[in-house]
Design a protein around this motif. Structure first.
Motif, short mmCIF file in Angstrom:
data_model
loop_
_atom_site.label_atom_id
_atom_site.label_comp_id
_atom_site.label_asym_id
_atom_site.label_seq_id
_atom_site.Cartn_x
_atom_site.Cartn_y
_atom_site.Cartn_z
N UNK A 11 -12.88 2.66 6.36
CA UNK A 11 -12.66 2.01 5.06
C UNK A 11 -13.61 0.83 4.89
N UNK A 83 -6.68 -6.16 -0.80
CA UNK A 83 -6.03 -5.82 0.48
C UNK A 83 -6.55 -6.73 1.60
N UNK B 30 -1.39 -1.50 -0.58
CA UNK B 30 -2.60 -1.77 0.18
C UNK B 30 -2.70 -0.87 1.42
N UNK B 33 -4.58 2.24 0.61
CA UNK B 33 -6.05 2.09 0.52
C UNK B 33 -6.65 1.93 1.91
N UNK B 34 -6.03 1.07 2.73
CA UNK B 34 -6.65 0.72 4.01
C UNK B 34 -6.14 1.56 5.19
N UNK B 36 -3.76 0.70 7.03
CA UNK B 36 -3.37 -0.25 8.07
C UNK B 36 -1.93 -0.02 8.56
N UNK B 38 -0.21 -2.08 10.37
CA UNK B 38 0.54 -3.34 10.22
C UNK B 38 1.24 -3.38 8.86
N UNK B 39 0.56 -2.89 7.82
CA UNK B 39 1.14 -2.91 6.47
C UNK B 39 2.35 -1.98 6.36
#
Lengths: 94, 220
Positions: A11, A83, B30, B33-34, B36, B38-39
């Motif tokens: 990303x 983000x 988010x 999108x990422x 992640x 953690x999110x």
């Protein structure tokens, strides 16, 4: 200059390619290689994926190939920036 | 007497719960999108937190306006408090686990292992109706939030930006609120209880400021 590739997530690499292209308005392959700190073969692989997702468009002019960030790509860049800010508050990088 | 403070405290918790759900939404958005990890923890944790706060506030309000027998009202208040403690413990445990995974990326904590203390709470649910257990639950939450606030301090020392400072202050206020609520329960002080609720709200308002502010970064 952006960080070394081995430390970057996919990303983040997409984000760097799109950001470099967005800053230039329209960018040649050599310019993106230089500013996004990517080897040619890897860049082309990521560019193909970005085009497939409709985030980057390509056109040829005078024998040179140029790239431009699409409106969908611009929205992606904005969302990743948001983000990034969100995650930085927790000490996490994308 | 704590009862006269049920309505103001419930109203504070409704606002805090709504903010928690807002943070959960942005973490989820988010994460899409990422990608992640953690999110994911943050999203689930804040969702449980929001649901816990709203459930507690709703039951408290129902008890406050319910003119039925006093014993029924007390049972309802205890049930609401127990539900709140279980959901909040789970929420803060998940957020704390997220920080642990963030710190130890090489050896992420197993999800089942991270949730084991929460699962263990299930069989002892009837015991939660005792004040001592409720206070112990509040103490557990206080420890977990203090750990999260400590992680927030670590993140701020690394990042040194306004967002990490806001998150640090928010979790510090939430930890303070649980200290106030614990003290309010031990000293049977409704005033301390409301102070705790106010500190909790202030913490969640800071989180709201953070979500709005960080959301504007990409738009500029």
């Amino acid at each position: 200059m952006v960080q070394a590739e081995k430390q970057r997530s996919t990303i983040k690499i997409y984000f760097d390619i799109l950001t470099v292209t967005e800053e230039e308005g329209e960018a040649k392959t050599t310019r993106i290689i230089q500013k996004a700190n990517l080897p040619h073969d890897r860049l082309m692989k990521h560019v193909a994926e970005l085009q497939k997702r409709g985030l980057l468009s390509e056109y040829e002019d005078g024998g040179s190939r140029y790239y431009r960030v699409t409106s969908k790509g611009l929205e992606f860049v904005r969302e990743v920036r948001r983000a990034q800010s969100f995650l930085s508050a927790f000490g996490v990088a994308i | 007497m704590v009862e006269p403070y049920l309505v103001p405290n419930s109203l504070l918790n409704i606002v805090s719960g709504a903010v928690a759900l807002g943070v959960s939404y942005y973490a989820f958005r988010y994460r899409r999108v990422t990608g992640s990890g953690f999110l994911r923890y943050l999203s689930v944790g804040f969702m449980l937190l929001g649901v816990g706060l709203l459930a507690q506030a709703s039951l408290y309000l129902f008890a406050a306006f319910n003119l039925a027998r006093v014993t029924d009202r007390i049972a309802l208040i205890y049930s609401a408090t127990a539900l709140y403690l279980v959901l909040q413990s789970a929420a803060y445990l998940i957020i704390a686990a997220g920080y642990t995974v963030r710190v130890q990326k090489g050896m992420p904590m197993d999800r089942a292992e991270a949730l084991a203390p929460v699962v263990a709470v299930g069989p002892v649910m009837p015991l939660l109706f005792r004040t001592l257990i409720l206070d112990t639950g509040e103490l557990v939450i206080l420890v977990l939030v203090s750990f999260i606030a400590f992680q927030g301090a670590m993140a701020y020392s690394e990042q040194r930006n306004r967002f990490s400072l806001i998150v640090l202050l928010a979790f510090a206020l939430i930890a303070l609120s649980h200290l106030g609520e614990l003290a309010g329960s031990i000293l049977t002080s409704g005033f301390l209880y409301v102070i705790g609720g106010t500190a909790n709200l202030a913490g969640f308002v800071l989180l709201l400021v953070f979500v709005i502010w960080s959301g504007r970064v990409g738009s500029s």
